[in-house]
Scaffold this motif. Structure first.
Motif, mmCIF file in Angstrom:
data_model
loop_
_atom_site.group_PDB
_atom_site.id
_atom_site.type_symbol
_atom_site.label_atom_id
_atom_site.label_comp_id
_atom_site.label_asym_id
_atom_site.label_seq_id
_atom_site.Cartn_x
_atom_site.Cartn_y
_atom_site.Cartn_z
ATOM 1 N N HIS A 198 0.864 -1.195 0.000
ATOM 2 C CA HIS A 198 0.000 0.000 0.000
ATOM 3 C C HIS A 198 0.889 1.230 0.000
ATOM 4 O O HIS A 198 1.428 1.626 1.032
ATOM 5 N N TYR A 231 -3.730 11.222 -7.082
ATOM 6 C CA TYR A 231 -3.482 12.636 -6.827
ATOM 7 C C TYR A 231 -3.592 13.442 -8.117
ATOM 8 O O TYR A 231 -3.123 14.575 -8.189
ATOM 9 N N HIS A 270 -10.102 8.732 -4.992
ATOM 10 C CA HIS A 270 -9.391 9.069 -3.758
ATOM 11 C C HIS A 270 -10.239 10.069 -2.968
ATOM 12 O O HIS A 270 -10.589 9.817 -1.819
ATOM 13 N N PHE A 278 -11.320 5.262 -1.582
ATOM 14 C CA PHE A 278 -11.268 5.758 -0.209
ATOM 15 C C PHE A 278 -12.717 5.912 0.245
ATOM 16 O O PHE A 278 -13.393 6.876 -0.104
ATOM 17 N N GLN A 320 -11.111 3.909 8.233
ATOM 18 C CA GLN A 320 -9.947 4.601 8.804
ATOM 19 C C GLN A 320 -10.390 5.678 9.794
ATOM 20 O O GLN A 320 -9.971 5.700 10.936
ATOM 21 N N HIS A 343 -6.362 -0.183 6.397
ATOM 22 C CA HIS A 343 -6.554 0.706 7.562
ATOM 23 C C HIS A 343 -7.263 -0.055 8.681
ATOM 24 O O HIS A 343 -6.619 -0.515 9.599
ATOM 25 N N ASP A 384 1.848 2.684 3.553
ATOM 26 C CA ASP A 384 0.905 3.720 3.113
ATOM 27 C C ASP A 384 1.673 4.994 2.753
ATOM 28 O O ASP A 384 1.178 6.116 2.967
HETATM 29 O O1 NIG Z 1 -4.201 6.121 2.926
HETATM 30 N N1 NIG Z 1 -6.876 7.776 3.340
HETATM 31 C C1 NIG Z 1 -6.706 8.112 2.169
HETATM 32 N N2 NIG Z 1 -5.530 8.196 1.567
HETATM 33 C C2 NIG Z 1 -4.309 8.329 2.234
HETATM 34 C C3 NIG Z 1 -4.093 9.719 2.693
HETATM 35 C C4 NIG Z 1 -3.732 10.560 1.557
HETATM 36 C C5 NIG Z 1 -3.387 11.979 1.892
HETATM 37 O O2 NIG Z 1 -3.744 12.516 2.946
HETATM 38 O O3 NIG Z 1 -2.742 12.576 1.005
HETATM 39 C C6 NIG Z 1 -4.203 7.275 3.309
HETATM 40 O O4 NIG Z 1 -4.107 7.553 4.501
#
Ligand code: NIG
Ligand code: FE
Length: 418
Positions: free
Chosen positions: A80, A152, A185, A222, A253, A273, A325
């Motif tokens: 991840h 992104y 995302h 997400f 999460q 998560h 992550d």
């Molecule tokens: O895995 N939770 C969503 N995505 C990321 C955080 C990405 C970011 O804040 O840029 C994660 O924690």
């Protein structure tokens, strides 16, 4: 490429045996004292006790390398990461220390959307050069295979930019990169008022196009407060599955929306998560083949008290993995040994459980367990040597990189103090 005879492994952790590992099996590291490996081309051709491997006919012709009594294990499989991003979010880090939460910052235009803005302005070359530096650091920390997500860009041009960079990197540098499309995302700013139109665009447009172009193997969403709802996540992941993209999901999460159950319903490869799961989720996940990928770097970096119930998951028989992550918002680390330290100290995993969760189980979650994740004949010669005499010292020392040597597909890609 020369053949290699590698000796001087005070402890050789082969991780041979059952795949995936659940329950007590997570503690089985297939440890060989005074071990050796014989490598031909990109593969392992023999592995075991030094005295036996040394005596093999091919061993005589091979290039010899004595690791001088180090601990050797399969290269980490980091399942991840959000590898491609520009800049950092150190400003938000400071705001959080002063008391703002991750979600407050995201609502006021920071967070993922801040990185999206910066990525859209960044050139292909700048992003790729930066990722290359990061990949060299991954290798220097013992990681040899990693998953990388888009997410992104959040417009077609920039999502493709990320996936194309990943594809090129896979060809140009030694680490294996497994690609995940994560157009879901967050809802991009241009769709803020009509999130469902964005979901339909993903499901009917981008996902089939990504699959058709072979730009990803997995699809991720997400699913959380401030990102996508359970219904939206189901729509997106089902569309991905219909095109052959296997689901992965950022689940439970920050809030509990039912995403872990959705992962089971959709036979996702992984639910990641899981900080907010409850007892019923633990039972259901344990009875499934969904890998529970725990990301303790996030709660550490965000300073949140709640972390995933790793102990309960393992004891109930779930398939547990751990990963960095690696991303600029919640877990800016690429060090799997730091993640091992956090898994032990904060998630109460044993060092042996953490090592299985960083090698063979994530390999299974990426469907790469036939090639990587353990040191067995026929698998890639992917391994890392650490400057310790006992494998438990890898998580025990923290904040220091003890990886002194990394081999990927039979090529030395990192060497220090050897
Ligand atoms: O895995 N939770 C969503 N995505 C990321 C955080 C990405 C970011 O804040 O840029 C994660 O924690
Ligand atoms: Fe993530």
């Amino acid at each position: 490429m020369p053949d290699w005879l590698i000796t001087g492994c005070s402890q050789l952790l082969t991780l041979r045996g059952s795949v995936p590992r659940r329950g007590r099996a997570l503690r089985e590291l297939g440890l060989v004292q005074d071990g050796a490996l014989l490598v031909r081309g990109d593969r392992i051709v023999a592995v075991g006790r030094r005295r036996r491997v040394e005596r093999l006919r091919e061993a005589r012709r091979a290039e010899k390398l004595d690791l001088g009594g180090r601990v050797v294990l399969p290269g980490f499989v980091d399942s991840h990461t959000h590898l491609i991003f520009p800049g950092s979010r150190a400003d938000e880090y400071e705001q959080r220390i002063a008391g703002k939460t991750y979600e407050q910052i995201a609502r006021s235009g920071g967070g993922i959307r801040a990185t999206v803005g910066a990525l859209r302005r960044a050139s292909h070359k700048a992003l790729s050069d930066r990722a290359n530096l990061h990949l060299r650091e991954f290798a220097a920390h013992g990681t040899t295979t990693l998953e990388a997500k888009s997410g992104y860009g959040l417009d077609w041009k920039n999502e493709v930019k990320i996936l194309t960079i990943l594809q090129q990197l896979h060809g140009e540098q030694p680490l294996d990169i497994v690609q995940t499309f994560m157009g879901a995302h967050v809802v991009p700013p241009e769709f803020r008022k009509r999130p469902n139109s964005f979901v339909e665009l993903l499901a009917r447009g981008w996902i089939p196009a990504v699959a058709m172009a072979g730009l990803a193997e997995f699809c991720d969403v997400f699913c959380d407060r401030g990102a996508f709802t359970l219904e939206q996540a189901r729509r997106i992941l089902a569309a991905g599955r219909a095109c052959g993209l296997v689901p992965r999901i950022h689940a439970e999460q920050l809030s509990h929306l039912g995403a872990a159950r959705l992962a089971i319903e959709l036979q996702a490869a992984s639910a990641d998560h899981l900080d907010m799961i409850d007892r019923d989720d633990i039972r259901a996940l344990s009875a499934s083949n969904v890998v529970c990928t725990l990301l303790p770097g996030c709660s550490f970096h965000l300073g949140t008290a709640r972390c995933a119930p790793a102990r309960a998951l393992i004891d109930a028989g779930a398939i547990v993995a751990i990963a960095t992550d690696f991303n600029p918002g919640t877990s800016p680390t690429l060090s799997m040994s730091m993640i091992l330290s956090l898994a032990c100290a904060q998630l109460r995993m044993t060092p042996a459980e953490a090592i299985s969760a960083a090698t063979i189980n994530p390999a299974y979650s990426l469907r790469w367990h036939g090639r990587v994740g353990s040191l067995e004949v026929g698998k890639y010669a992917d391994f890392a040597a650490f400057d310790v005499a006992d494998y438990r010292e890898i998580p025990y020392y923290f904040g220091v990189n003890l990886c002194s040597w990394t081999m990927k597909r039979g090529a030395v890609i990192h060497s220090r103090n050897l």
